[in-house]
Motif scaffolding. Structure first.
Motif, PDB file in Angstrom:
ATOM      1  N   ARG A 168       7.869  28.177  -7.714  1.00 33.82           N
ATOM      2  CA  ARG A 168       9.152  28.471  -8.356  1.00 33.82           C
ATOM      3  C   ARG A 168      10.090  29.208  -7.412  1.00 33.82           C
ATOM      4  NH1 ARG A 168       8.381  31.587 -13.751  1.00 33.82           N
ATOM      5  NH2 ARG A 168       6.775  29.990 -13.916  1.00 33.82           N
TER       6      ARG A 168
ATOM      7  N   VAL B 124      12.151  34.117 -15.718  1.00 34.82           N
ATOM      8  CA  VAL B 124      12.732  33.328 -16.810  1.00 34.82           C
ATOM      9  C   VAL B 124      12.932  31.909 -16.279  1.00 34.82           C
ATOM     10  CG1 VAL B 124      14.701  33.042 -18.333  1.00 34.82           C
ATOM     11  CG2 VAL B 124      13.869  35.331 -17.795  1.00 34.82           C
ATOM     12  N   VAL B 125      12.350  30.945 -16.997  1.00 31.05           N
ATOM     13  CA  VAL B 125      12.358  29.580 -16.474  1.00 31.05           C
ATOM     14  C   VAL B 125      13.409  28.724 -17.168  1.00 31.05           C
ATOM     15  CG1 VAL B 125       9.938  29.656 -15.814  1.00 31.05           C
ATOM     16  CG2 VAL B 125      10.575  28.791 -18.077  1.00 31.05           C
TER      17      VAL B 125
ATOM     18  N   GLY C  96       7.917  24.686 -25.525  1.00 32.96           N
ATOM     19  CA  GLY C  96       7.187  25.940 -25.347  1.00 32.96           C
ATOM     20  C   GLY C  96       7.699  26.891 -24.278  1.00 32.96           C
ATOM     21  N   ILE C  97       8.810  26.555 -23.625  1.00 32.09           N
ATOM     22  CA  ILE C  97       9.299  27.450 -22.568  1.00 32.09           C
ATOM     23  C   ILE C  97      10.739  27.883 -22.823  1.00 32.09           C
ATOM     24  CG2 ILE C  97       7.717  26.710 -20.754  1.00 32.09           C
ATOM     25  CD1 ILE C  97       9.903  24.775 -19.787  1.00 32.09           C
ATOM     26  N   GLY C  98      11.148  27.842 -24.096  1.00 32.49           N
ATOM     27  CA  GLY C  98      12.455  28.403 -24.403  1.00 32.49           C
ATOM     28  C   GLY C  98      13.377  27.498 -25.193  1.00 32.49           C
TER      29      GLY C  98
ATOM     30  N   LEU D 166       4.943  21.082 -28.317  1.00 32.30           N
ATOM     31  CA  LEU D 166       6.095  21.936 -28.061  1.00 32.30           C
ATOM     32  C   LEU D 166       6.562  21.843 -26.619  1.00 32.30           C
ATOM     33  CD1 LEU D 166       5.174  25.281 -29.881  1.00 32.30           C
ATOM     34  CD2 LEU D 166       6.435  23.329 -30.777  1.00 32.30           C
TER      35      LEU D 166
ATOM     36  N   PHE E 288       2.242  29.082 -15.414  1.00 36.03           N
ATOM     37  CA  PHE E 288       2.811  28.719 -16.712  1.00 36.03           C
ATOM     38  C   PHE E 288       2.501  29.828 -17.709  1.00 36.03           C
ATOM     39  CE2 PHE E 288       2.134  27.027 -21.010  1.00 36.03           C
ATOM     40  CZ  PHE E 288       3.414  26.564 -21.264  1.00 36.03           C
ATOM     41  N   THR E 289       3.517  30.340 -18.342  1.00 38.10           N
ATOM     42  CA  THR E 289       3.336  31.321 -19.397  1.00 38.10           C
ATOM     43  C   THR E 289       3.940  30.738 -20.657  1.00 38.10           C
ATOM     44  OG1 THR E 289       3.676  33.018 -17.754  1.00 38.10           O
ATOM     45  CG2 THR E 289       3.691  33.725 -20.039  1.00 38.10           C
ATOM     46  N   ALA E 290       3.090  30.466 -21.629  1.00 38.79           N
ATOM     47  CA  ALA E 290       3.590  29.873 -22.873  1.00 38.79           C
ATOM     48  C   ALA E 290       4.642  30.788 -23.479  1.00 38.79           C
ATOM     49  CB  ALA E 290       2.448  29.672 -23.842  1.00 38.79           C
ATOM     50  N   GLY E 291       5.740  30.192 -23.896  1.00 35.93           N
ATOM     51  CA  GLY E 291       6.784  30.965 -24.552  1.00 35.93           C
ATOM     52  C   GLY E 291       7.319  32.073 -23.674  1.00 35.93           C
ATOM     53  N   VAL E 292       7.660  31.720 -22.437  1.00 36.93           N
ATOM     54  CA  VAL E 292       8.066  32.743 -21.484  1.00 36.93           C
ATOM     55  C   VAL E 292       9.331  33.465 -21.941  1.00 36.93           C
ATOM     56  CG1 VAL E 292       9.479  31.259 -20.013  1.00 36.93           C
ATOM     57  CG2 VAL E 292       8.262  33.144 -18.997  1.00 36.93           C
ATOM     58  N   THR E 293      10.135  32.813 -22.767  1.00 31.57           N
ATOM     59  CA  THR E 293      11.358  33.471 -23.228  1.00 31.57           C
ATOM     60  C   THR E 293      11.227  33.971 -24.670  1.00 31.57           C
ATOM     61  OG1 THR E 293      12.243  31.366 -23.959  1.00 31.57           O
ATOM     62  CG2 THR E 293      12.825  32.080 -21.747  1.00 31.57           C
ATOM     63  N   ARG E 294      10.054  33.781 -25.275  1.00 29.61           N
ATOM     64  CA  ARG E 294       9.930  34.232 -26.663  1.00 29.61           C
ATOM     65  C   ARG E 294       9.795  35.738 -26.736  1.00 29.61           C
ATOM     66  NH1 ARG E 294       5.223  30.139 -28.226  1.00 29.61           N
ATOM     67  NH2 ARG E 294       6.338  28.262 -27.689  1.00 29.61           N
TER      68      ARG E 294
ATOM     69  N   ASP F  19      12.398  25.581 -27.857  1.00 28.22           N
ATOM     70  CA  ASP F  19      12.023  25.488 -29.275  1.00 28.22           C
ATOM     71  C   ASP F  19      11.283  26.759 -29.712  1.00 28.22           C
ATOM     72  OD1 ASP F  19       9.712  25.028 -27.867  1.00 28.22           O
ATOM     73  OD2 ASP F  19       9.435  22.974 -28.544  1.00 28.22           O
ATOM     74  N   ASP F  20      11.876  27.883 -29.346  1.00 31.86           N
ATOM     75  CA  ASP F  20      11.263  29.175 -29.688  1.00 31.86           C
ATOM     76  C   ASP F  20      11.104  29.371 -31.194  1.00 31.86           C
ATOM     77  OD1 ASP F  20      11.060  29.804 -27.067  1.00 31.86           O
ATOM     78  OD2 ASP F  20      12.781  31.154 -27.005  1.00 31.86           O
TER      79      ASP F  20
END
Lengths: 183, 306
Positions: free
Chosen positions: A53, B132-133, B88-90, B86, A177-183, B92-93
């Motif tokens: 990245r 943040v991806v 899953g990375i932003g 999903l 990979f981090t699931a739900g990185v923005t959650r 469809d939170d």
């Protein structure tokens, strides 16, 4: 005669209790903050690893994704046919980055070769423009695929094993990979 | 008098829906039901499972996922699923909250981006040292192929009787997707250029442009759906002039006065990509929209050729 002491109007006792309660809250908050575990600082990557990245050029990021997808297809072809596909077969499948197309030139113009390793196969691409994208190696064994990079117009050592690649200055590309990185 | 629905009623509806037995929504025995949140994932999963399973969008067509708020009937739909796929990375939170409130809070989740090399977010979202991806991994052929492989593998684990069919379908679908890119590159071979200095209105197209060795020099929109302030707009125009940007990629169905102002002030050519988040769910939607995006990219590169 009845005497009654009438205290003067004031709120000393209430004030005292409120102050004690506020003090207790402050002390418990300070304790909670002080005792809270400090999150682990991210460990820096080992010298022979590079992050997909943040460590790659735009062209290398595209090539790395292509090689990961190609690794899936090559593994499926090896299982189906009992042998590794040749470079010509991969190009005929329109499988990037082995297909010679205009984007290949824009992403370093790699010249690809195929080699067998101890328990697998390797596809090496020597870059014609290392400033755009370095040379790359896709290795596949029975356990999966890994991809190595060196920013030079240089072929990998033969056989392209971990120790030899690392000693020659190659770096293995890793992605997280981090699931739900923005959650 | 407010005509907005009472929040308590909505909450009560959601809880009642969540409490209903999953069997009430179950598909006929033997045919699995896999949920999806976004249009591209509907196309992926529909092509992977074929007739062996049902694909269930949990957001009705017509809702914009960027502004979507879960509704009781959508949460209710989750109760009848066997798994959900999903982004899953932003993007469809909302799905995590919906699953937690549903009749199946432990519903198996397929993280389709688990094997995709993600890029840092662009524009105002670019922060936290790349942690943040960019969630628009589906706007790329290569990343779609990687996601299709992951989804087929994970759905095969959940439905072993159809695992071989899912794997074969996934490979056939991926071959078609790769052919789209190969066709675009064939057209590009006669166009005469393979490099561009690019700006985008929306930070969604980095993955697509990376496939062609292109890098985004500037992102105009501070965040999706938020128009830049006059000061930001002036700065963006100055940046584009300084970077000598040749092409701006905007978003289809997104008319905006500020996009036109940038085009007028800089004279830079403007083209529009599809975000693949509109219209009816369809198995071939992703292929149709990506073919259009690739044609747009080829046209932009051809017209920018000296």
């Amino acid at each position: 005669m009845h005497h009654q002491i009438v205290r003067r109007a004031g709120a000393e006792r209430e004030t005292l209790w409120v102050a004690l309660a506020a003090g207790a809250i402050l002390v418990s908050a300070a304790l909670a903050v002080g005792l809270r575990a400090v999150p682990d600082a991210e460990a820096p990557l080992a010298a022979h690893l590079i992050d997909s990245r943040t460590g790659l050029t735009a062209a290398e990021q595209g090539l790395y994704a292509d090689l990961k997808a190609a690794g899936e297809e090559i593994a499926a072809l090896r299982t189906a046919e009992g042998r590794a596909p040749t470079l010509a077969e991969l190009a005929a499948e329109a499988l990037p980055p082995f297909a010679a197309d205009p984007s290949a030139a824009a992403r370093g113009g790699h010249a690809w070769t195929f080699a067998k390793t101890g328990d697998g196969v390797a596809y090496a691409g020597v870059s014609a423009a290392p400033e755009l994208a370095g040379s790359l190696v896709l290795r596949l064994d029975g356990h999966g695929a890994d991809i190595w990079l060196k920013r030079a117009a240089e072929a990998p050592p033969a056989p392209p094993e971990d120790a030899a690649l690392t000693a020659a200055g190659w770096k293995r590309i890793v992605s997280t990979f981090t699931a739900g990185v923005t959650r | 008098m407010s005509i907005l629905p009472n929040r308590r009623l909505i909450l009560a509806g959601a809880l009642a829906a969540a409490a209903m037995p999953a069997a009430a929504f179950a598909a006929p025995a033997g045919r699995r039901r896999f949920g999806v949140t976004l249009h591209p994932y509907y196309s992926y999963v529909a092509n992977i499972v074929g007739d062996a399973a049902e694909v269930v969008p949990i957001i009705p067509a017509g809702f914009n996922p960027h502004a979507y708020e879960p509704r009781p009937e959508d949460i209710q739909r989750i109760g009848g699923l066997d798994a959900i796929v999903l982004n899953g990375i932003g993007h469809d939170d909302f799905a995590g909250r919906m699953i937690a409130a549903s009749a199946k809070p432990s519903l198996p989740v397929v993280e389709s981006n688990a094997d995709v090399p993600l890029l840092p977010a662009a524009g105002m979202a670019a922060r936290a040292a790349g942690r943040v991806v960019n969630p628009h991994s589906f706007l790329s052929i290569t990343n779609s192929v990687l996601q299709v492989a992951t989804i087929a593998r994970e759905l095969g684990r959940l439905d072993p009787d159809n695992a071989a069919a899912y794997a074969a379908n996934a490979r056939a679908y991926s071959r078609r997707l790769r052919q789209l890119r190969a066709d675009a590159l064939t057209k590009l071979a006669t166009a005469g250029t393979a490099s561009l200095r690019v700006a985008t209105i929306h930070g969604a197209y980095d993955y697509l442009l990376r496939e062609f060795g292109l890098e985004v020099s500037a992102v105009v929109e501070p965040a999706h759906g938020i128009e830049p302030s006059p000061a930001q707009l002036a700065e963006t125009i100055a940046t584009m002039r300084k970077l000598d940007v040749q092409v701006i990629f905007s978003e289809l169905n997104f008319p905006s006065a500020y996009v036109e102002m940038i085009r007028r002030e800089t004279g830079i050519r403007l083209y529009a990509f599809s975000h693949i988040s509109h219209g009816d769910y369809a198995p071939d939607l992703f292929e149709r929209e990506m073919a259009r995006n690739l044609d747009t990219l080829v046209l932009a590169m051809a017209e920018a050729a000296p």
